[in-house]
Every structure is written in structure tokens, then in C-alpha cells.
Motif scaffolding. Structure first.
Motif, PDB file in Angstrom:
ATOM      1  N   LEU A 150      29.267   7.972 -22.495  1.00 37.08           N
ATOM      2  CA  LEU A 150      27.948   8.242 -23.078  1.00 37.08           C
ATOM      3  C   LEU A 150      26.841   8.392 -22.033  1.00 37.08           C
ATOM      4  O   LEU A 150      26.036   9.327 -22.138  1.00 37.08           O
ATOM      5  N   PRO A 151      26.769   7.525 -20.998  1.00 33.20           N
ATOM      6  CA  PRO A 151      25.746   7.769 -19.969  1.00 33.20           C
ATOM      7  C   PRO A 151      25.949   9.106 -19.251  1.00 33.20           C
ATOM      8  O   PRO A 151      24.987   9.801 -18.928  1.00 33.20           O
ATOM      9  N   TYR A 152      27.212   9.483 -19.027  1.00 32.17           N
ATOM     10  CA  TYR A 152      27.496  10.765 -18.393  1.00 32.17           C
ATOM     11  C   TYR A 152      27.029  11.920 -19.275  1.00 32.17           C
ATOM     12  O   TYR A 152      26.384  12.859 -18.803  1.00 32.17           O
ATOM     13  N   LEU A 153      27.336  11.859 -20.561  1.00 28.62           N
ATOM     14  CA  LEU A 153      26.909  12.914 -21.482  1.00 28.62           C
ATOM     15  C   LEU A 153      25.392  12.962 -21.604  1.00 28.62           C
ATOM     16  O   LEU A 153      24.805  14.042 -21.662  1.00 28.62           O
ATOM     17  N   ARG A 154      24.772  11.789 -21.634  1.00 25.09           N
ATOM     18  CA  ARG A 154      23.315  11.733 -21.709  1.00 25.09           C
ATOM     19  C   ARG A 154      22.697  12.412 -20.480  1.00 25.09           C
ATOM     20  O   ARG A 154      21.751  13.172 -20.591  1.00 25.09           O
ATOM     21  N   LYS A 155      23.263  12.128 -19.326  1.00 24.21           N
ATOM     22  CA  LYS A 155      22.777  12.723 -18.077  1.00 24.21           C
ATOM     23  C   LYS A 155      22.993  14.238 -18.085  1.00 24.21           C
ATOM     24  O   LYS A 155      22.138  15.000 -17.660  1.00 24.21           O
ATOM     25  N   LEU A 156      24.136  14.666 -18.596  1.00 20.19           N
ATOM     26  CA  LEU A 156      24.469  16.084 -18.669  1.00 20.19           C
ATOM     27  C   LEU A 156      23.534  16.824 -19.618  1.00 20.19           C
ATOM     28  O   LEU A 156      23.036  17.899 -19.295  1.00 20.19           O
ATOM     29  N   VAL A 157      23.272  16.240 -20.774  1.00 22.70           N
ATOM     30  CA  VAL A 157      22.426  16.880 -21.785  1.00 22.70           C
ATOM     31  C   VAL A 157      20.971  16.885 -21.364  1.00 22.70           C
ATOM     32  O   VAL A 157      20.256  17.874 -21.545  1.00 22.70           O
ATOM     33  N   PHE A 158      20.508  15.783 -20.800  1.00 22.06           N
ATOM     34  CA  PHE A 158      19.093  15.668 -20.449  1.00 22.06           C
ATOM     35  C   PHE A 158      18.841  15.940 -18.974  1.00 22.06           C
ATOM     36  O   PHE A 158      17.842  15.498 -18.420  1.00 22.06           O
ATOM     37  N   LYS A 159      19.724  16.677 -18.337  1.00 20.21           N
ATOM     38  CA  LYS A 159      19.601  17.007 -16.924  1.00 20.21           C
ATOM     39  C   LYS A 159      18.263  17.710 -16.669  1.00 20.21           C
ATOM     40  O   LYS A 159      17.959  18.737 -17.275  1.00 20.21           O
ATOM     41  N   GLY A 160      17.447  17.135 -15.809  1.00 16.30           N
ATOM     42  CA  GLY A 160      16.158  17.734 -15.469  1.00 16.30           C
ATOM     43  C   GLY A 160      15.087  17.487 -16.500  1.00 16.30           C
ATOM     44  O   GLY A 160      14.035  18.102 -16.461  1.00 16.30           O
ATOM     45  N   LYS A 161      15.351  16.611 -17.459  1.00 18.32           N
ATOM     46  CA  LYS A 161      14.355  16.322 -18.492  1.00 18.32           C
ATOM     47  C   LYS A 161      14.107  14.823 -18.552  1.00 18.32           C
ATOM     48  O   LYS A 161      14.986  14.023 -18.266  1.00 18.32           O
ATOM     49  N   SER A 162      12.912  14.464 -18.952  1.00 17.01           N
ATOM     50  CA  SER A 162      12.623  13.046 -19.154  1.00 17.01           C
ATOM     51  C   SER A 162      13.234  12.621 -20.470  1.00 17.01           C
ATOM     52  O   SER A 162      13.706  13.433 -21.251  1.00 17.01           O
ATOM     53  N   HIS A 163      13.191  11.358 -20.775  1.00 21.57           N
ATOM     54  CA  HIS A 163      13.757  10.860 -22.013  1.00 21.57           C
ATOM     55  C   HIS A 163      13.051  11.371 -23.251  1.00 21.57           C
ATOM     56  O   HIS A 163      13.600  11.403 -24.332  1.00 21.57           O
TER      57      HIS A 163
END
Length: 170
Positions: A150-163
Motif C-alpha cells: 500500500l505505501p508503494y502504491l500510494r507513492k506510485l499514484v501520488f508521485k509528484g503530488k502532495s497528499h
């Protein structure tokens, strides 16, 4: 209060690990049996159309019967592949604690589909376990692969974006 307990408590996470492994084993072995021994959904689908769920002489799920009759029965070959594969993958996801919430959701979808078709079996108990797993979210897979996936997917999806979803400026 119960939501917070389900989503944050480590003891609950441990208990849910046991529940999801049990439920996962149930799904995975059902799917594996169908994958290795062959499975033809046509008979089940035709039987569900011929003997629909009736309550007080009224068709309980007319929309479901219509779906089965017009789409599922003519595409029984597709369902003969999707059902065992779905059961196996849901079981594997639950056992490994990988995409646990999604696995619990699809387990419940299959359980409800079987119940709408007139099969009771262990489906109500499986749905109840699935509700607790899905409601717990990340906590249900905390002691599994979700801790890493899940942290990996979160990083992949939100790459270059803030939360908040807006772009981060460099």
C-alpha cells in the motif's frame, strides 16, 4: 468508536489476520479445486434461472434473474473462467494480506451473487467476516503484504503530488 478500534488497534489487527487467513483459505481452496478439476458454471447458472429465489410466491430478485438469463447463461464459458480465478485470487489476497480490502470486497460480491442465485451454504458467515475485514481497512492487512504494497502504491499514484492531490513544486 468501533470503527476506530477496527482500524487502529494492533490486537484487532492480529485477530483479523486469523480471520482473513481462515476466510482466504476457504476461498483459495474452493477456487483451486475448480481450476484443477475443471469447472462449468452453465449448470449452476441455468439452475439459478430455472429455480429463482421466491418469497411468498413473488420473485425475490427479478433483476438478478434477468441478468443471469440474458447475460450470464449465454456467457457461461466466461463465468466458468472468472469464478474459479476470482475465488483463488481473493483467497490468495486474503491469506497474504495483499490488497486486503479489495479482496474482502470482491469476496462479498461473490457471496452475494451466490446468495441471489439461491445458494446459502457458508455465504452469510463469509459476508460477515468480509464486512469486518473491509471495515478495518489497512489494519486487516497490517500483518501482511499490505504493510509494504500500500505505501508503494500510494507513492506510485501520488508521485509528484502532495497528499491533498495538488502538484508539488520544486
Amino acid at each position: 468508536m468501533i470503527g476506530k478500534l477496527l482500524r487502529e488497534n494492533n490486537i484487532v489487527a492480529g485477530a483479523l489476520t486469523l480471520v482473513r487467513i481462515y476466510l482466504g483459505w476457504h476461498w483459495m481452496t474452493a477456487g483451486w479445486g475448480k481450476l484443477t478439476e475443471g469447472f462449468d458454471a452453465a449448470g449452476f447458472l441455468k439452475g439459478a434461472v430455472a429455480n429463482p429465489v421466491v418469497s411468498h410466491d413473488v420473485l425475490a430478485y427479478p433483476g438478478w434473474v434477468s441478468f443471469l438469463e440474458s447475460f450470464a447463461v449465454p456467457n457461461a464459458g466466461l463465468f466458468s473462467t472468472l469464478i474459479p480465478l476470482g475465488e483463488f485470487l481473493v483467497g490468495l489476497g486474503l491469506i497474504l494480506g495483499c490488497l486486503t480490502t479489495a479482496a474482502a470486497f470482491f469476496a462479498m460480491v461473490m457471496n452475494f451473487s451466490f446468495m441471489f442465485s439461491g445458494t446459502i451454504s457458508s455465504n452469510p458467515m463469509d459476508i460477515l467476516m468480509g464486512v469486518f475485514i473491509a471495515a478495518a481497512g489497512y489494519n486487516a492487512g497490517k500483518f501482511g503484504l499490505d504493510r509494504y504494497v500500500l505505501p508503494y502504491l500510494r507513492k506510485l499514484v501520488f508521485k509528484g503530488k502532495s497528499h491533498e492531490g495538488s502538484s508539488v513544486t520544486n
